[in-house]
Design a protein around this motif. Structure first.
Motif, PDB file in Angstrom:
ATOM      1  N   SER A  49       0.844  -1.196   0.000  1.00  0.00           N
ATOM      2  CA  SER A  49       0.000   0.000   0.000  1.00  0.00           C
ATOM      3  C   SER A  49       0.875   1.240   0.000  1.00  0.00           C
ATOM      4  O   SER A  49       1.896   1.292   0.695  1.00  0.00           O
ATOM      5  CB  SER A  49      -0.916   0.028   1.225  1.00  0.00           C
ATOM      6  N   LEU A  51       0.651   5.041   0.997  1.00  0.00           N
ATOM      7  CA  LEU A  51      -0.184   5.809   1.917  1.00  0.00           C
ATOM      8  C   LEU A  51       0.339   7.231   2.030  1.00  0.00           C
ATOM      9  O   LEU A  51       1.545   7.451   2.183  1.00  0.00           O
ATOM     10  CB  LEU A  51      -0.152   5.132   3.294  1.00  0.00           C
ATOM     11  N   ALA A 210      -4.547   0.495   5.138  1.00  0.00           N
ATOM     12  CA  ALA A 210      -3.226   0.118   4.657  1.00  0.00           C
ATOM     13  C   ALA A 210      -2.604  -0.974   5.526  1.00  0.00           C
ATOM     14  O   ALA A 210      -2.055  -1.959   5.015  1.00  0.00           O
ATOM     15  CB  ALA A 210      -2.323   1.346   4.609  1.00  0.00           C
ATOM     16  N   VAL A 211      -2.695  -0.821   6.839  1.00  0.00           N
ATOM     17  CA  VAL A 211      -2.109  -1.812   7.746  1.00  0.00           C
ATOM     18  C   VAL A 211      -2.833  -3.151   7.616  1.00  0.00           C
ATOM     19  O   VAL A 211      -2.201  -4.217   7.583  1.00  0.00           O
ATOM     20  CB  VAL A 211      -2.155  -1.301   9.198  1.00  0.00           C
ATOM     21  N   SER A 214      -1.902  -4.941   3.970  1.00  0.00           N
ATOM     22  CA  SER A 214      -0.591  -4.929   3.318  1.00  0.00           C
ATOM     23  C   SER A 214       0.450  -5.843   3.944  1.00  0.00           C
ATOM     24  O   SER A 214       0.421  -6.148   5.129  1.00  0.00           O
ATOM     25  CB  SER A 214      -0.045  -3.505   3.309  1.00  0.00           C
ATOM     26  N   VAL A 217       3.828  -1.082   3.940  1.00  0.00           N
ATOM     27  CA  VAL A 217       3.179   0.211   3.748  1.00  0.00           C
ATOM     28  C   VAL A 217       4.256   1.229   3.396  1.00  0.00           C
ATOM     29  O   VAL A 217       5.226   1.405   4.147  1.00  0.00           O
ATOM     30  CB  VAL A 217       2.415   0.659   5.005  1.00  0.00           C
TER      31      VAL A 217
END
Length: 279
Positions: A49, A51, A210-211, A214, A217
């Motif tokens: 991801s 971010l 995201a966390v 993924s 990140v």
């Protein structure tokens, strides 16, 4: 928690290799740097991801990876080949579903196969199976204007997956959806990745999203857009929503919030818990 401040070393394992990428746009007041010094290696089968806040260039970076925007400097290599246009083995999901209102949902999904000349009952059967998996069984003959926003975005994901691409690029695909629909699609995307292990580059401004999704990140800052940190997410898979209530998950979220707060991107009201918004 494993934190890297540079990209993965060595490109032999990388399916997507981004080296020294810069992107500059012209303007009446002079050039505007959208991206500067981007170095990133994405392994085959990895879920990464990207971010960052609005204006940090994350969508521009994705368009460069997709071959939709030329880079000003640097190089992008996908599956060992320098990028010279959209990769043939790529699926893409945009912020908006971009469905054609005059086509049925099934026919919208089939567009990607039509582009490469694939037709026949097997392709239609795969499209129907994908729609069923994403909760759209029985809606094949409906039109986009008959569906909710979440249902339309599910169809867009089916369209991107139809030809079984090795690389899946997703540009904030759930950003406009309500929280419950977003959670549901996060779970389904995690299951799809678990089953297929596609290489995924996912753009988001949601820290928890995201966390949750993924393996790593990539955190970006703006003016110009650049990578400030890359975090390995060492959480068990398969992942369920209850994972978000665990201390381990909270530590990743807090770390990311603290870093963004230190960059002046968001407020961090509680230095112990990272309770600023932007989750």
């Amino acid at each position: 928690m494993n934190v890297h401040t540079a990209s993965m070393t060595g490109t032999a394992m990388a399916y997507v290799s981004i080296s020294g990428v810069r992107k500059t746009y012209g303007s009446p007041r002079g050039p505007v740097a959208a991206l500067e010094g981007i170095d990133l290696q994405v392994r085959e089968g990895e879920f990464v991801s990207i971010l960052g806040p609005s204006g940090c260039g994350k969508s521009t970076l994705l368009k460069c990876i997709a071959g939709l925007e030329p880079t000003t400097a640097g190089q992008i290599v996908i599956d060992g080949r320098p990028l010279k246009g959209p990769p043939h083995d790529m699926g893409m999901v945009f912020q908006r579903d971009v469905l054609l209102d005059w086509r049925t949902i099934l026919d919208n999904v089939l567009i990607t196969a039509e582009f490469i000349g694939r037709k026949g009952p097997e392709v239609r059967a795969r499209a129907s199976a994908l729609l069923a998996r994403f909760g759209l069984g029985g809606f094949e003959d409906r039109h986009p204007w008959e569906l909710s926003g979440g249902m339309r975005q599910r169809a867009a994901i089916c369209r991107a997956l139809l030809c079984d691409p090795k690389l899946l690029l997703m540009d904030e695909p759930f950003g406009a959806l309500d929280a419950m629909t977003r959670d549901d699609l996060n779970l389904e995307l995690a299951r799809i990745w678990q089953d297929t292990r596609k290489t995924v580059v996912f753009i988001t401004h949601g820290i928890s999203e995201a966390v949750f999704l993924s393996d790593r990140v990539v955190m970006m800052d703006r003016n110009p857009g650049r990578i400030v940190e890359i975090i390995d997410i060492d959480l068990p898979r398969p992942r369920h929503l209850a994972l978000r209530e665990t201390p381990e998950f909270g530590r990743y979220v807090a770390h990311i919030r603290h870093l963004f707060a230190s960059l002046g991107i968001l407020k961090d009201d509680d230095p112990e818990t990272g309770s600023g918004d932007h989750s």
